[in-house]
Write an enzyme that holds these catalytic residues in place. Sequence first.
Site, PDB file in Angstrom:
ATOM      1  N   SER B 210       0.849  -1.183   0.000  1.00 41.89           N
ATOM      2  CA  SER B 210       0.000   0.000   0.000  1.00 41.89           C
ATOM      3  C   SER B 210       0.886   1.235   0.000  1.00 41.89           C
ATOM      4  O   SER B 210       1.611   1.482   0.958  1.00 41.89           O
ATOM      5  CB  SER B 210      -0.890  -0.035   1.247  1.00 41.89           C
ATOM      6  N   HIS B 290      -6.297   3.388  11.021  1.00 44.85           N
ATOM      7  CA  HIS B 290      -6.661   3.186   9.624  1.00 44.85           C
ATOM      8  C   HIS B 290      -8.015   3.804   9.299  1.00 44.85           C
ATOM      9  O   HIS B 290      -8.216   4.336   8.201  1.00 44.85           O
ATOM     10  CB  HIS B 290      -6.650   1.717   9.215  1.00 44.85           C
ATOM     11  N   HIS B 314      -2.570   0.719  -4.064  1.00 44.97           N
ATOM     12  CA  HIS B 314      -2.209  -0.527  -3.394  1.00 44.97           C
ATOM     13  C   HIS B 314      -2.351  -1.700  -4.347  1.00 44.97           C
ATOM     14  O   HIS B 314      -2.952  -1.590  -5.414  1.00 44.97           O
ATOM     15  CB  HIS B 314      -2.983  -0.721  -2.080  1.00 44.97           C
TER      16      HIS B 314
END
Lengths: 346, 346
Positions: B210, B290, B314
């Site tokens: 990512s 996150h 990602h």
Amino acid sequence: MESAIPPHLQTTRSRHKRVPDDYQPPYPSFVARYKPNVDRVVMAYFGVQYRGAVPLAATEALAEIDRRLVAADAPSHRDRAHYVDQAGYANEVSVAYWDDVARFDAWFEPAREAWTGTRREGIGTFIEVLRPAVARHETLFSSLGRPEGVAVIADGMSGEVQEHAYWGGMRDRIPLSQTDAMAPGGNPELVRDGARLRVVAHDNLCLIRSGQDWSDTEASERKLYLDDVEPVLREGMDFLRDDGLAIGCYVNRYMRVLGADGSISEKSYGQSWWRSLAALERWAESHPTHVRIFGAAMKYLSTLGPSAKLRLYHEVTVAAADEQFFEYLNCHPKTGMLAAVETVTA
Amino acid sequence: MESAIPPHLQTTRSRHKRVPDDYQPPYPSFVARYKPNVDRVVMAYFGVQYRGAVPLAATEALAEIDRRLVAADAPSHRDRAHYVDQAGYANEVSVAYWDDVARFDAWFEPAREAWTGTRREGIGTFIEVLRPAVARHETLFSSLGRPEGVAVIADGMSGEVQEHAYWGGMRDRIPLSQTDAMAPGGNPELVRDGARLRVVAHDNLCLIRSGQDWSDTEASERKLYLDDVEPVLREGMDFLRDDGLAIGCYVNRYMRVLGADGSISEKSYGQSWWRSLAALERWAESHPTHVRIFGAAMKYLSTLGPSAKLRLYHEVTVAAADEQFFEYLNCHPKTGMLAAVETVTA
């Protein structure tokens, strides 16, 4: 750990749930359990609307509905809440719950005639009813011991359920999600019946009642809720009320629950009507205010667990077209589901 | 609007995607498109590990792998990144991408012998390879014009895809999700081959790379990323590195990409190995760091859209057991997938 879907409503899936079978939620939550012979519940909202000082007609209307709500075939539970809407009108909303449709039907017709059949001076009145099959309905509670809303009429509460604390849990708790995407069908339409305005919505319209009870919180927990959580919640509720239509939220009422004597309690709930469960999911998952609320609740409940004094709950229904009834008399044109149809002229 | 799943990989679903067919994402995103005859890609990570000043052996090893990475049957793309791991070791990781397994196989055996077949003084070396069928793999890019990682070897980029900007989009972009839950099978096991340590993981192990590229950002956007976003990202990356195992993250490396001359670039990426896609989903959706990153990105990209200069991307793979290879020589016992198996004694 048990499934939120009771055994008698479990069926061969054509649609998977979002988490694997070994998923473990990070904190406990519970759902209402009805007796297996309850195949349908009824939730009926009766609103009275006015501007400025409370008109005599409002007091009389509320007294009358109170009498009816304890008469023959009365609901098993009811409560009342208050809010001021986007047009500046005060609204007092009584919600009543039945677990027997026949009893509701026997009760409803005269109550309806009294509530939206006769125009009263200076007030509007409205009725919003769902009578969903239990497979179209779910609840969630952060703690035991104080059921609210439809859960009061349930047989009791579950043990810890698996399907929560992840995005998609709401859908996964609804038994019908095992086999049905619950996609919305059609658009809301207005039906004029003299001065009465009815809205005929559409298949898979979605209702959520999402409640907060901070009456048991003390000191730092109370401060945390009132200073940090409630303002964010209010911001999200205001967004839905003012700008919800574009994202599929027809109506949002963020209301304060009233005590039996009419006093303001330390409980609130948001009641909102949605075009679909999917629209509600998208808002909940992406709107900054709700994401913040969810994140805060996750952290909070993961830390405090059962010792948290703040109580959170909700009930969600995805109703078939024939399980819905909306009727408005003398209300302003942005009241409830009237806001979802094209311009209404008097 | 197109599906992230290319037409030739679309199949009759036994599992639904998470959003309805009329879902509209709030901002554009894109995926890499391979030529339809590419049925498998290879991503191979070659790491060198040391403590303190760069040992001569490290410099020599990097020079050697650089020679091999441009020799016959060399990868179509490669890059190199650097990070200091939780044990205080520096790691330089070269990652190389092939879209032809036969070419990779011809290249790999001598390279492997050179990299993990011969102990070098003062350094450890490791190899981590996936060779997934393209149906087990997805990518996502916030903008066009600068592919990274595996997307560099693709035929090009898609138009705007539907399956993104909601929780579950990652799974929905993987073609295999149409028919398979991609549940993990078994536990990682250690295989000793002299000084070489191999880890045999398990079916449906998950890898995510990512990445972030702030090299084009200016003034306020740069400040926003470096002051507000990057520290939150780092906090999440540190959590996964130090405490990930309990939630199914075997390894996390948050690395800075190096330029061709070895200089530090304004690009970074997190590379992490997960027990399952579901474990990655749960972390991404519930870990405060996150969730904050996702919320910030949603808001940011919804506002700036294609004019945002920060580039995010990602690549995610859910690999079958026979698509994986992990080999470590003279590395500390918490290196890579070694951390996922029971205590390794020298």
